[in-house]
Design a protein around this motif. Structure first.
Motif, PDB file in Angstrom:
ATOM      1  N   ASP A 196     -35.658   8.489  28.877  1.00 21.87           N
ATOM      2  CA  ASP A 196     -37.072   8.839  28.802  1.00 21.87           C
ATOM      3  C   ASP A 196     -37.801   8.022  29.864  1.00 21.87           C
ATOM      4  OD1 ASP A 196     -39.647   9.506  28.168  1.00 21.87           O
ATOM      5  OD2 ASP A 196     -39.486   9.002  26.045  1.00 21.87           O
ATOM      6  N   GLU A 197     -38.240   8.694  30.931  1.00 20.13           N
ATOM      7  CA  GLU A 197     -38.870   7.983  32.045  1.00 20.13           C
ATOM      8  C   GLU A 197     -40.213   7.358  31.656  1.00 20.13           C
ATOM      9  OE1 GLU A 197     -38.161  11.340  32.461  1.00 20.13           O
ATOM     10  OE2 GLU A 197     -36.349  11.264  33.674  1.00 20.13           O
ATOM     11  N   ASP A 198     -40.911   7.956  30.697  1.00 20.62           N
ATOM     12  CA  ASP A 198     -42.228   7.443  30.309  1.00 20.62           C
ATOM     13  C   ASP A 198     -42.132   6.090  29.609  1.00 20.62           C
ATOM     14  OD1 ASP A 198     -43.316   9.780  31.343  1.00 20.62           O
ATOM     15  OD2 ASP A 198     -43.288  10.788  29.385  1.00 20.62           O
ATOM     16  N   THR A 199     -41.174   5.950  28.688  1.00 17.17           N
ATOM     17  CA  THR A 199     -41.070   4.717  27.922  1.00 17.17           C
ATOM     18  C   THR A 199     -39.966   3.800  28.418  1.00 17.17           C
ATOM     19  OG1 THR A 199     -39.586   5.757  26.329  1.00 17.17           O
ATOM     20  CG2 THR A 199     -41.944   5.821  25.824  1.00 17.17           C
ATOM     21  N   GLY A 200     -39.047   4.318  29.230  1.00 16.98           N
ATOM     22  CA  GLY A 200     -37.940   3.515  29.726  1.00 16.98           C
ATOM     23  C   GLY A 200     -36.814   3.361  28.719  1.00 16.98           C
ATOM     24  N   VAL A 201     -36.773   4.212  27.686  1.00 19.77           N
ATOM     25  CA  VAL A 201     -35.758   4.139  26.643  1.00 19.77           C
ATOM     26  C   VAL A 201     -34.532   4.936  27.074  1.00 19.77           C
ATOM     27  CG1 VAL A 201     -35.212   4.727  24.248  1.00 19.77           C
ATOM     28  CG2 VAL A 201     -37.462   3.840  24.828  1.00 19.77           C
ATOM     29  N   VAL A 202     -33.342   4.324  26.938  1.00 20.25           N
ATOM     30  CA  VAL A 202     -32.078   4.982  27.234  1.00 20.25           C
ATOM     31  C   VAL A 202     -31.324   5.139  25.921  1.00 20.25           C
ATOM     32  CG1 VAL A 202     -29.897   4.834  28.466  1.00 20.25           C
ATOM     33  CG2 VAL A 202     -31.973   3.975  29.529  1.00 20.25           C
ATOM     34  N   CYS A 203     -30.954   6.374  25.567  1.00 18.25           N
ATOM     35  CA  CYS A 203     -30.182   6.645  24.348  1.00 18.25           C
ATOM     36  C   CYS A 203     -28.805   7.140  24.749  1.00 18.25           C
ATOM     37  CB  CYS A 203     -30.856   7.710  23.499  1.00 18.25           C
ATOM     38  SG  CYS A 203     -32.397   7.179  22.777  1.00 18.25           S
ATOM     39  N   ILE A 204     -27.783   6.571  24.110  1.00 17.11           N
ATOM     40  CA  ILE A 204     -26.399   6.964  24.352  1.00 17.11           C
ATOM     41  C   ILE A 204     -25.841   7.455  23.030  1.00 17.11           C
ATOM     42  CG2 ILE A 204     -24.134   6.200  25.103  1.00 17.11           C
ATOM     43  CD1 ILE A 204     -25.605   3.913  26.568  1.00 17.11           C
ATOM     44  N   LYS A 205     -25.357   8.697  23.028  1.00 22.04           N
ATOM     45  CA  LYS A 205     -24.806   9.276  21.810  1.00 22.04           C
ATOM     46  C   LYS A 205     -23.446   9.871  22.105  1.00 22.04           C
ATOM     47  CE  LYS A 205     -29.398  10.848  20.708  1.00 22.04           C
ATOM     48  NZ  LYS A 205     -30.234  12.016  20.551  1.00 22.04           N
ATOM     49  N   PRO A 206     -22.476   9.663  21.218  1.00 20.39           N
ATOM     50  CA  PRO A 206     -21.211  10.359  21.386  1.00 20.39           C
ATOM     51  C   PRO A 206     -21.422  11.868  21.272  1.00 20.39           C
ATOM     52  CG  PRO A 206     -20.956   8.536  19.868  1.00 20.39           C
ATOM     53  CD  PRO A 206     -22.425   8.696  20.130  1.00 20.39           C
ATOM     54  N   LYS A 207     -20.834  12.628  22.162  1.00 18.47           N
ATOM     55  CA  LYS A 207     -21.029  14.076  22.176  1.00 18.47           C
ATOM     56  C   LYS A 207     -20.531  14.701  20.887  1.00 18.47           C
ATOM     57  CE  LYS A 207     -20.473  17.933  25.394  1.00 18.47           C
ATOM     58  NZ  LYS A 207     -20.634  18.940  24.437  1.00 18.47           N
ATOM     59  N   GLN A 208     -19.480  14.146  20.310  1.00 17.73           N
ATOM     60  CA  GLN A 208     -18.916  14.679  19.084  1.00 17.73           C
ATOM     61  C   GLN A 208     -19.937  14.651  17.944  1.00 17.73           C
ATOM     62  OE1 GLN A 208     -15.584  12.506  17.326  1.00 17.73           O
ATOM     63  NE2 GLN A 208     -14.348  14.325  17.742  1.00 17.73           N
ATOM     64  N   ILE A 209     -20.751  13.621  17.868  1.00 20.57           N
ATOM     65  CA  ILE A 209     -21.790  13.546  16.837  1.00 20.57           C
ATOM     66  C   ILE A 209     -22.842  14.616  17.090  1.00 20.57           C
ATOM     67  CG2 ILE A 209     -23.690  12.158  15.930  1.00 20.57           C
ATOM     68  CD1 ILE A 209     -21.986   9.723  16.286  1.00 20.57           C
ATOM     69  N   GLY A 210     -23.211  14.788  18.348  1.00 17.93           N
ATOM     70  CA  GLY A 210     -24.196  15.807  18.696  1.00 17.93           C
ATOM     71  C   GLY A 210     -23.709  17.199  18.354  1.00 17.93           C
TER      72      GLY A 210
END
Length: 83
Positions: free
Chosen positions: A52-66
């Protein structure tokens, strides 16, 4: 928000301590984001990275969960001391 699918790289390292050479392996995503080995063993090497460029938050999620739950939106966590 930028979303992209990435695969963790398996990397090997060597370290010399008191004349002995130790070898180890670790996993990393682009931007040198390190992933613990147990996470790779449980969820696999495919991940989704959301930035998220606005807040600078980076989220990493395993694709399998998604795939199981559907990709939930990255939570926007306000920075401490921010407005």
């Amino acid at each position: 928000m930028k979303v992209r699918a990435v695969e963790a790289r398996r990397m090997k390292g060597k370290k010399e301590v008191d004349g002995k050479v130790y070898e180890y392996e670790y996993y990393a995503l682009p931007l040198n984001l390190y992933i613990k080995k147990y996470v790779i063993e449980r969820w696999g090497r495919d991940f989704v990275v959301e930035v998220d460029e606005d807040t600078g938050v980076v989220c990493i999620k395993p694709k399998q969960i998604g795939d199981l739950l559907g990709l939930a939106k990255c939570p926007a966590i306000p920075l401490k001391g921010g407005s």
